[in-house]
Design an enzyme around this catalytic site. Structure first.
Site, PDB file in Angstrom:
ATOM      1  N   CYS A 151      58.174  63.010 -39.633  1.00  0.00           N
ATOM      2  CA  CYS A 151      57.157  63.049 -38.586  1.00  0.00           C
ATOM      3  C   CYS A 151      56.686  64.489 -38.400  1.00  0.00           C
ATOM      4  CB  CYS A 151      57.732  62.504 -37.276  1.00  0.00           C
ATOM      5  SG  CYS A 151      56.554  62.435 -35.917  1.00  0.00           S
ATOM      6  N   HIS A 197      54.547  53.298 -37.395  1.00  0.00           N
ATOM      7  CA  HIS A 197      54.914  54.659 -36.973  1.00  0.00           C
ATOM      8  C   HIS A 197      53.824  55.254 -36.085  1.00  0.00           C
ATOM      9  CE1 HIS A 197      56.739  58.766 -37.869  1.00  0.00           C
ATOM     10  NE2 HIS A 197      55.561  59.082 -37.356  1.00  0.00           N
ATOM     11  N   GLU A 198      52.562  55.127 -36.512  1.00  0.00           N
ATOM     12  CA  GLU A 198      51.468  55.742 -35.762  1.00  0.00           C
ATOM     13  C   GLU A 198      51.160  54.995 -34.468  1.00  0.00           C
ATOM     14  OE1 GLU A 198      50.521  58.630 -36.452  1.00  0.00           O
ATOM     15  OE2 GLU A 198      51.450  58.773 -38.419  1.00  0.00           O
ATOM     16  N   HIS A 201      53.272  56.185 -31.716  1.00  0.00           N
ATOM     17  CA  HIS A 201      52.757  57.398 -31.066  1.00  0.00           C
ATOM     18  C   HIS A 201      51.705  57.069 -30.011  1.00  0.00           C
ATOM     19  CE1 HIS A 201      54.727  60.601 -33.266  1.00  0.00           C
ATOM     20  NE2 HIS A 201      54.372  60.104 -34.430  1.00  0.00           N
TER      21      HIS A 201
END
Length: 226
Positions: A151, A197-198, A201
């Protein structure tokens, strides 16, 4: 003056069945020689100066914020009007993400309290960057795989994270006519891992409460320092 041609290198990478990206054993020496033959030292000097100026410009424009901010920033949906302005600037965001060797980058990592990110599409030749607004994902089956993820918020760190192997991905964007609309598609493999993953965020993961989630929040703090 150092011979700048010696810095030219061509690298190839393999994507393993589990989505892991590793350097391949392909011999690119012929391609390196071809590039070196095509460029003079003067050409190399100019390119180096141009790259340096562009890197400085992008670093003045974007900065990866500290983890404390990236993990606690208040997030809001992106409006169509805001998305239009972001789209006008997306090429710089793509270039910055590539410069940082990232497969993706979320606005929250830049200290921007909006739900959007850019990510490479690994299913398309050349792996181009694309931009997604107000994204969400839903599991498509219960099968999970464990993947060691890095990351940009935590450079040099990898964390084993369990991800859904297949997902249904929802996002907003503009269609061919320039109209704001909702899209969805089924995604699997490395693309599914990148998108999960994004979206983490962006705080829009299943059960999320609009609070960003990073890889360091998985595995009870266990991680691998490269």
């Amino acid at each position: 003056m150092a011979n700048l041609k010696e810095n030219i290198s061509v690298k190839s990478y393999d994507i393993k069945a589990n989505g892991e990206v590793k350097p391949s054993d392909v011999d690119n020496s012929d391609k390196e020689k071809e590039l070196k033959d095509q460029l003079s030292e003067e050409d190399m000097q100019k390119l180096q100066e141009e790259f340096k100026k562009e890197a400085e410009r992008l670093q003045d424009k974007y900065q990866i914020v500290e983890p404390e901010l990236a993990e606690n920033i208040v997030l809001e949906d992106v409006t169509p009007e805001e998305a239009k302005a972001i789209m006008d600037d997306r090429e710089d965001l793509y270039a910055f993400t590539e410069m940082m060797d990232g497969l993706g980058l979320s606005a929250s990592q830049l200290g921007i309290g909006k739900k959007y990110f850019v990510a490479r599409d690994m299913s398309v030749e050349g792996n181009p960057f694309k931009i997604y607004f107000n994204p969400k994902y839903f599991m498509d089956g219960s099968t999970r795989i464990t993947f060691k993820e890095g990351c940009l918020t935590y450079p040099g760190v990898q964390v084993p994270v369990k991800r859904y192997k297949n997902i249904t991905f929802h996002w907003y964007g503009f269609d061919e006519k320039g109209e704001w609309k909702k899209f969805q598609k089924k995604v699997k493999g490395l693309n599914a891992i990148i998108l999960q993953h994004e979206v983490d965020h962006c705080g829009n993961y299943p059960g999320g409460t609009n609070k960003p989630r990073t890889i360091m929040m998985f595995g009870k703090g266990k991680y691998i320092k490269e």
